[in-house]
Design a protein around this motif. Structure first.
Motif, short mmCIF file in Angstrom:
data_model
loop_
_atom_site.label_atom_id
_atom_site.label_comp_id
_atom_site.label_asym_id
_atom_site.label_seq_id
_atom_site.Cartn_x
_atom_site.Cartn_y
_atom_site.Cartn_z
N ASP A 45 0.85 -1.19 0.00
CA ASP A 45 0.00 0.00 0.00
C ASP A 45 0.88 1.24 0.00
N LEU A 46 0.94 1.92 -1.13
CA LEU A 46 1.77 3.11 -1.25
C LEU A 46 1.11 4.36 -0.64
N SER A 47 -0.14 4.26 -0.23
CA SER A 47 -0.86 5.45 0.24
C SER A 47 -0.26 6.04 1.51
N ASN A 48 0.47 5.26 2.27
CA ASN A 48 1.07 5.75 3.51
C ASN A 48 2.54 6.10 3.35
N ILE A 49 2.94 6.52 2.16
CA ILE A 49 4.33 6.87 1.89
C ILE A 49 4.42 8.32 1.45
N THR A 50 5.37 9.04 2.04
CA THR A 50 5.68 10.40 1.61
C THR A 50 7.19 10.54 1.55
N ILE A 51 7.68 11.07 0.44
CA ILE A 51 9.12 11.30 0.25
C ILE A 51 9.32 12.79 0.07
N GLY A 52 10.33 13.33 0.71
CA GLY A 52 10.59 14.75 0.58
C GLY A 52 12.05 15.04 0.29
N MET A 53 12.30 16.17 -0.36
CA MET A 53 13.66 16.64 -0.57
C MET A 53 13.64 18.16 -0.66
N GLU A 54 14.56 18.78 0.05
CA GLU A 54 14.74 20.24 0.00
C GLU A 54 16.17 20.52 -0.41
N ARG A 55 16.34 21.34 -1.41
CA ARG A 55 17.67 21.83 -1.78
C ARG A 55 17.73 23.29 -1.32
N ASN A 56 18.78 23.61 -0.53
CA ASN A 56 18.89 24.91 0.10
C ASN A 56 20.10 25.68 -0.39
N MET A 57 20.19 26.92 0.03
CA MET A 57 21.13 27.90 -0.51
C MET A 57 22.61 27.61 -0.26
N LEU A 67 10.63 19.37 -2.93
CA LEU A 67 9.78 18.39 -3.61
C LEU A 67 9.13 17.52 -2.55
N GLU A 68 7.86 17.23 -2.72
CA GLU A 68 7.17 16.29 -1.85
C GLU A 68 6.44 15.31 -2.76
N ILE A 69 6.69 14.03 -2.54
CA ILE A 69 6.13 12.98 -3.39
C ILE A 69 5.27 12.08 -2.52
N PHE A 70 4.03 11.91 -2.94
CA PHE A 70 3.11 11.07 -2.18
C PHE A 70 2.97 9.71 -2.86
N GLN A 125 28.86 25.42 0.04
CA GLN A 125 28.12 24.42 -0.71
C GLN A 125 26.68 24.40 -0.22
N PRO A 126 25.74 24.06 -1.08
CA PRO A 126 24.34 23.99 -0.66
C PRO A 126 24.11 22.78 0.25
N THR A 127 22.93 22.74 0.84
CA THR A 127 22.55 21.60 1.67
C THR A 127 21.32 20.94 1.06
N VAL A 128 21.15 19.67 1.39
CA VAL A 128 20.01 18.90 0.92
C VAL A 128 19.43 18.15 2.11
N ILE A 129 18.13 18.24 2.26
CA ILE A 129 17.44 17.46 3.30
C ILE A 129 16.52 16.48 2.58
N THR A 130 16.75 15.20 2.80
CA THR A 130 15.86 14.17 2.25
C THR A 130 15.07 13.58 3.41
N SER A 131 13.90 13.05 3.09
CA SER A 131 13.09 12.41 4.13
C SER A 131 12.18 11.38 3.50
N ILE A 132 11.77 10.43 4.35
CA ILE A 132 10.79 9.44 3.93
C ILE A 132 9.94 9.09 5.14
N ASN A 133 8.66 8.92 4.89
CA ASN A 133 7.72 8.50 5.91
C ASN A 133 6.97 7.31 5.35
N ILE A 134 7.12 6.17 6.03
CA ILE A 134 6.44 4.94 5.62
C ILE A 134 5.60 4.47 6.79
#
Length: 182
Positions: A45-57, A67-70, A125-134
């Motif tokens: 069941d993919l409905s309970n998945i969220t993936i995120g990524m932020e690219r910063n300055m 980006l937020e991917i459901f 250098q820029p920073t990147v924050i990735t995340s996942i919620n399952i």
């Protein structure tokens, strides 16, 4: 919610703290969050998945966006600075590609990686924050691109950009001539 158990075994006190993550739905019911599956093949069941990524300055004109991917394939882009398209854009990707991204997270053992990679060896250098919620199990990683980090993490960051085709909003950014960067 925490349960504390204590026991006295052979004269030695043992205290065990058991912590459960809880989720409250719209009706106020509380449920214990289920742990993330141990492999992507157990995710049906993919409905309970969220993936995120932020690219910063960085100190220059590095693109700033998120980006937020459901699980259903909905994609939310938010461009902030030094991107071709600013503001919120909603798009979608196929669910198979969401599943592919989840597999990439597991492939690099994302849940066992450090939460931060910020021991800088190269400045500005820029920073990147990735995340996942399952299923309520959440993990995020802060990655300073001037620090040493696992190659798999950097490949994952780039793969998220590729699968979401974020370049259609990010590139080509041309900074207006004569306008200050900050």
């Amino acid at each position: 919610m925490r349960n504390v158990l204590s026991a006295n075994v052979c004269g030695t006190s043992i205290i065990l703290v058991i912590a459960f993550a809880t989720i409250q739905d719209d009706t106020g019911h509380v449920a214990i969050a289920t742990p993330a599956p141990t492999s992507p093949s157990t995710i049906s069941d993919l409905s309970n998945i969220t993936i995120g990524m932020e690219r910063n300055m960085c100190m220059g004109t590095c693109p700033v966006y998120s980006l937020e991917i459901f699980g259903n394939g909905t994609l939310v882009y938010n461009g902030e600075r030094f991107v071709n398209v600013t503001g919120r854009q909603i798009s979608s990707i196929p669910e198979d590609e969401v599943k592919e991204l989840v597999e990439e997270f597991y492939k690099i053992n994302y849940f066992s990686l450090n939460d931060t990679f910020d021991k800088i060896v190269k400045t500005d250098q820029p920073t990147v924050i990735t995340s996942i919620n399952i299923n309520g199990t959440f993990k995020s990683i802060f990655d300073n691109l001037g620090a040493i980090a696992p190659e798999g993490l950097r490949l994952l960051e780039n793969r998220i950009d590729e699968i979401t085709n974020s370049s259609k909003w990010v590139e080509p950014y041309v900074h207006p001539q004569g306008e200050p960067i900050r």
